[in-house]
Design a protein around this motif. Structure first.
Motif, PDB file in Angstrom:
ATOM      1  N   ASP A  55       0.951  -1.286  -0.022  1.00 56.07           N
ATOM      2  CA  ASP A  55      -0.098   0.001  -0.031  1.00 56.07           C
ATOM      3  C   ASP A  55       0.833   1.343  -0.026  1.00 56.07           C
ATOM      4  N   ASP A  56       0.470   2.173  -1.029  1.00 54.01           N
ATOM      5  CA  ASP A  56       1.406   3.411  -1.093  1.00 54.01           C
ATOM      6  C   ASP A  56       0.644   4.588  -0.372  1.00 54.01           C
ATOM      7  N   VAL A  57       0.975   5.204   0.484  1.00 59.41           N
ATOM      8  CA  VAL A  57       0.553   6.336   1.257  1.00 59.41           C
ATOM      9  C   VAL A  57       1.036   7.828   0.544  1.00 59.41           C
ATOM     10  N   THR A  58      -0.015   8.534   0.427  1.00 60.77           N
ATOM     11  CA  THR A  58       0.430  10.158  -0.316  1.00 60.77           C
ATOM     12  C   THR A  58      -0.483  10.927   0.720  1.00 60.77           C
ATOM     13  N   HIS A  59      -0.103  12.237   0.747  1.00 62.28           N
ATOM     14  CA  HIS A  59      -0.824  13.290   1.420  1.00 62.28           C
ATOM     15  C   HIS A  59      -1.098  14.459   0.538  1.00 62.28           C
ATOM     16  N   LEU A  60      -2.326  14.615   0.094  1.00 63.28           N
ATOM     17  CA  LEU A  60      -2.717  15.711  -0.947  1.00 63.28           C
ATOM     18  C   LEU A  60      -3.831  16.387  -0.333  1.00 63.28           C
ATOM     19  N   HIS A  64      -5.293  12.340   3.874  1.00 62.43           N
ATOM     20  CA  HIS A  64      -4.424  10.983   3.834  1.00 62.43           C
ATOM     21  C   HIS A  64      -4.997  10.379   2.768  1.00 62.43           C
ATOM     22  N   VAL A  65      -4.141   9.659   1.875  1.00 66.70           N
ATOM     23  CA  VAL A  65      -4.728   8.872   0.713  1.00 66.70           C
ATOM     24  C   VAL A  65      -3.863   7.480   0.629  1.00 66.70           C
ATOM     25  N   VAL A  66      -4.457   6.302   0.635  1.00 71.39           N
ATOM     26  CA  VAL A  66      -3.755   5.115   0.664  1.00 71.39           C
ATOM     27  C   VAL A  66      -4.246   4.481  -0.878  1.00 71.39           C
ATOM     28  N   HIS A  67      -3.349   4.135  -1.546  1.00 67.72           N
ATOM     29  CA  HIS A  67      -3.205   3.338  -2.781  1.00 67.72           C
ATOM     30  C   HIS A  67      -3.112   1.817  -2.464  1.00 67.72           C
ATOM     31  N   SER A  68      -3.710   0.942  -3.158  1.00 65.68           N
ATOM     32  CA  SER A  68      -3.700  -0.594  -3.256  1.00 65.68           C
ATOM     33  C   SER A  68      -4.086  -0.949  -4.400  1.00 65.68           C
ATOM     34  N   GLY A  69      -3.195  -2.135  -4.767  1.00 63.47           N
ATOM     35  CA  GLY A  69      -3.391  -2.675  -6.156  1.00 63.47           C
ATOM     36  C   GLY A  69      -2.672  -2.041  -7.183  1.00 63.47           C
ATOM     37  N   PHE A  84     -16.009   7.644  10.309  1.00 64.49           N
ATOM     38  CA  PHE A  84     -15.167   6.340   9.800  1.00 64.49           C
ATOM     39  C   PHE A  84     -13.660   7.028   9.334  1.00 64.49           C
ATOM     40  N   SER A  85     -12.961   5.901   8.748  1.00 60.66           N
ATOM     41  CA  SER A  85     -11.826   6.304   8.272  1.00 60.66           C
ATOM     42  C   SER A  85     -11.533   5.502   6.890  1.00 60.66           C
ATOM     43  N   GLY A  86     -10.631   5.854   6.275  1.00 61.07           N
ATOM     44  CA  GLY A  86     -10.392   4.940   4.889  1.00 61.07           C
ATOM     45  C   GLY A  86     -10.175   3.429   5.381  1.00 61.07           C
ATOM     46  N   GLY A  87      -9.682   3.308   6.701  1.00 59.79           N
ATOM     47  CA  GLY A  87      -9.592   1.931   7.132  1.00 59.79           C
ATOM     48  C   GLY A  87     -10.729   1.184   7.154  1.00 59.79           C
ATOM     49  N   SER A  88     -11.882   1.813   7.114  1.00 62.75           N
ATOM     50  CA  SER A  88     -13.068   1.157   7.515  1.00 62.75           C
ATOM     51  C   SER A  88     -13.563   0.008   6.234  1.00 62.75           C
ATOM     52  N   TRP A  89     -12.859   0.232   4.882  1.00 66.33           N
ATOM     53  CA  TRP A  89     -13.013  -0.427   3.826  1.00 66.33           C
ATOM     54  C   TRP A  89     -11.880  -1.618   3.983  1.00 66.33           C
ATOM     55  N   SER A  90     -11.262  -2.041   5.063  1.00 67.87           N
ATOM     56  CA  SER A  90     -10.146  -2.902   4.807  1.00 67.87           C
ATOM     57  C   SER A  90     -10.836  -4.573   4.615  1.00 67.87           C
ATOM     58  N   PRO A  91     -12.035  -4.837   4.897  1.00 69.11           N
ATOM     59  CA  PRO A  91     -12.496  -5.936   4.640  1.00 69.11           C
ATOM     60  C   PRO A  91     -12.625  -6.236   3.107  1.00 69.11           C
ATOM     61  N   VAL A  92     -12.986  -5.431   2.527  1.00 71.06           N
ATOM     62  CA  VAL A  92     -13.318  -5.632   0.980  1.00 71.06           C
ATOM     63  C   VAL A  92     -12.122  -5.080   0.121  1.00 71.06           C
ATOM     64  N   VAL A  93     -11.165  -4.358   0.807  1.00 72.74           N
ATOM     65  CA  VAL A  93      -9.843  -4.017  -0.246  1.00 72.74           C
ATOM     66  C   VAL A  93      -9.320  -5.136  -0.877  1.00 72.74           C
ATOM     67  N   HIS A 110     -10.893  13.377   9.762  1.00 72.93           N
ATOM     68  CA  HIS A 110     -11.065  11.912  10.059  1.00 72.93           C
ATOM     69  C   HIS A 110      -9.818  11.209   9.691  1.00 72.93           C
ATOM     70  N   GLY A 111      -9.644  10.222  10.533  1.00 72.95           N
ATOM     71  CA  GLY A 111      -8.282   9.281  10.373  1.00 72.95           C
ATOM     72  C   GLY A 111      -7.034  10.184  10.373  1.00 72.95           C
ATOM     73  N   GLN A 112      -6.191  10.138   9.492  1.00 69.22           N
ATOM     74  CA  GLN A 112      -5.040  10.827   9.394  1.00 69.22           C
ATOM     75  C   GLN A 112      -5.065  12.206   8.606  1.00 69.22           C
ATOM     76  N   SER A 113      -6.414  12.738   8.378  1.00 71.38           N
ATOM     77  CA  SER A 113      -6.353  13.786   7.653  1.00 71.38           C
ATOM     78  C   SER A 113      -6.540  15.108   8.372  1.00 71.38           C
ATOM     79  N   SER A 114      -6.120  16.136   8.041  1.00 72.02           N
ATOM     80  CA  SER A 114      -6.090  17.503   8.649  1.00 72.02           C
ATOM     81  C   SER A 114      -7.712  18.094   8.885  1.00 72.02           C
ATOM     82  N   PRO A 115      -7.975  18.852   9.742  1.00 68.46           N
ATOM     83  CA  PRO A 115      -9.404  19.178   9.836  1.00 68.46           C
ATOM     84  C   PRO A 115      -9.462  20.270   8.806  1.00 68.46           C
ATOM     85  N   ALA A 116     -10.565  20.816   8.529  1.00 66.48           N
ATOM     86  CA  ALA A 116     -10.856  21.793   7.493  1.00 66.48           C
ATOM     87  C   ALA A 116     -11.519  22.908   7.811  1.00 66.48           C
ATOM     88  N   PRO A 117     -11.721  23.994   7.269  1.00 67.45           N
ATOM     89  CA  PRO A 117     -12.431  25.209   7.665  1.00 67.45           C
ATOM     90  C   PRO A 117     -13.838  25.101   7.497  1.00 67.45           C
TER      91      PRO A 117
END
Length: 320
Positions: A55-60, A64-69, A84-93, A110-117
């Motif tokens: 899994d590749d991780v980027t921050h854009l 927080h963005v995770v690439h699989s496959g 939730f977070s992106g990790g909530s998709w783990s069973p189907v990834v 959420h998760g590892q992403s920064s808060p927003a205005p």
């Protein structure tokens, strides 16, 4: 990657319920990165093959963005629901990443992403569009769970050039479809006890909040509990209010009817957050298919991961 990640065992899984409430705005600071999560099967589990790739991780754009496959495969974007977070998709990834470039995002706050205005649904969709533009991905199959389906819909409204097909999982169509929530959830989220209880929530309390929306037994991994705990009280309440405003302004089926995009709707026939019969409101949407899963509650990814994966794979393949 197998040797570098912590194994978590899933039989089903988590999220946090949403209840439209009046709200304020956000606070909070950055979240610390965590290790990637891998899954493994145990006897009696749903039969999803564990994802063995990297899994590749980027921050854009603060997300927080995770690439699989494989990156050269067709893109499939997964958007989690509130709390939730992106990790909530783990069973189907694992199943999805075998054939697609799977992109999971942590929404702002959420998760590892920064808060927003702002947490307005159209603005969240705009941020996601900026991420996809920077990645050079189009058109994509977009999948949203619960209120993540609202952001997916708003993305298709704003940027039809980005969205090739759209899948909504457990996304309530309109405010009148909301079911009464458990006493625990109402206490956790609403004043006057909410702010106090939020700060002293135990893991057991968080797990009870998650399982309250499930019809089948689910195991909530420790890492996901930690990410749920990291969401600020005011952030969560603000997100819920903005979600409610989006579907009150115009129902999701009405919004989808105005779009020229294939739609898949997956709804648990025993959803405890939204009236399961409200899934039929989507029957009026052209190019839409509605699938109701027997005995499944609000979290099909965890309660029925194999069936959910198969439906998503068939839908994504049909749009290629």
């Amino acid at each position: 990657m197998v040797g570098d990640c912590r194994w978590l065992t899933f039989s089903n899984g988590p999220a946090f319920a949403e209840v439209p409430l009046a709200v304020e705005t956000e606070v909070s600071g950055e979240r610390q990165p965590r290790d990637d999560i891998c899954t493994r099967l145990i006897a009696g589990s749903a039969g999803i093959v564990p994802y063995m790739g990297h899994d590749d991780v980027t921050h854009l754009h603060g997300m927080h963005v995770v690439h699989s496959g494989p990156r050269q495969a067709p893109p499939l974007v997964l958007i989690h629901g509130s709390g939730f977070s992106g990790g909530s998709w783990s069973p189907v990834v694992p199943a999805l990443a075998d054939q697609y470039h799977v992109i999971r995002v942590d929404l702002p706050g959420h998760g590892q992403s920064s808060p927003a205005p702002s947490y307005d649904v159209p603005e969240q969709a705009c941020r996601l569009a900026a991420v996809l533009d920077e990645l050079g991905l189009r058109p994509v199959t977009v999948v949203g769970h619960s209120s993540g389906g609202y952001i997916a819909t708003a993305l298709a409204e704003q940027r039809p050039d980005l969205v090739g097909s759209l899948a909504l999982i457990s996304s309530g169509p309109s405010p009148d479809a909301l079911l009464p929530q458990s006493v625990l959830l109402r206490m956790l989220i609403g004043p006057p006890l909410g702010p106090l209880l939020w700060s002293i929530r135990s893991d057991a309390m968080l797990r009870r909040g998650v399982t309250a929306v499930c019809n089948r037994p689910v195991d909530v991994p420790d890492d996901l509990v930690a990410e749920v705990r990291g969401i600020g009280y005011r952030t969560f309440r603000t997100v819920l209010r903005r979600n409610a405003a989006y579907i009150a302004e115009r129902s999701v089926p009405d919004r989808l009817t105005a779009l020229d995009v294939p739609v898949l709707v997956i709804f648990g026939a025993a959803d405890r957050r939204w009236d399961p019969s409200s899934a039929h409101q989507y029957d009026t949407v052209p190019n839409a298919r509605v699938e109701q899963l027997p005995d499944v509650g609000h979290l099909p990814m965890f309660e029925a991961p194999e069936t959910t994966s198969k439906l998503l794979l068939a839908f994504a393949a049909a749009g290629l």
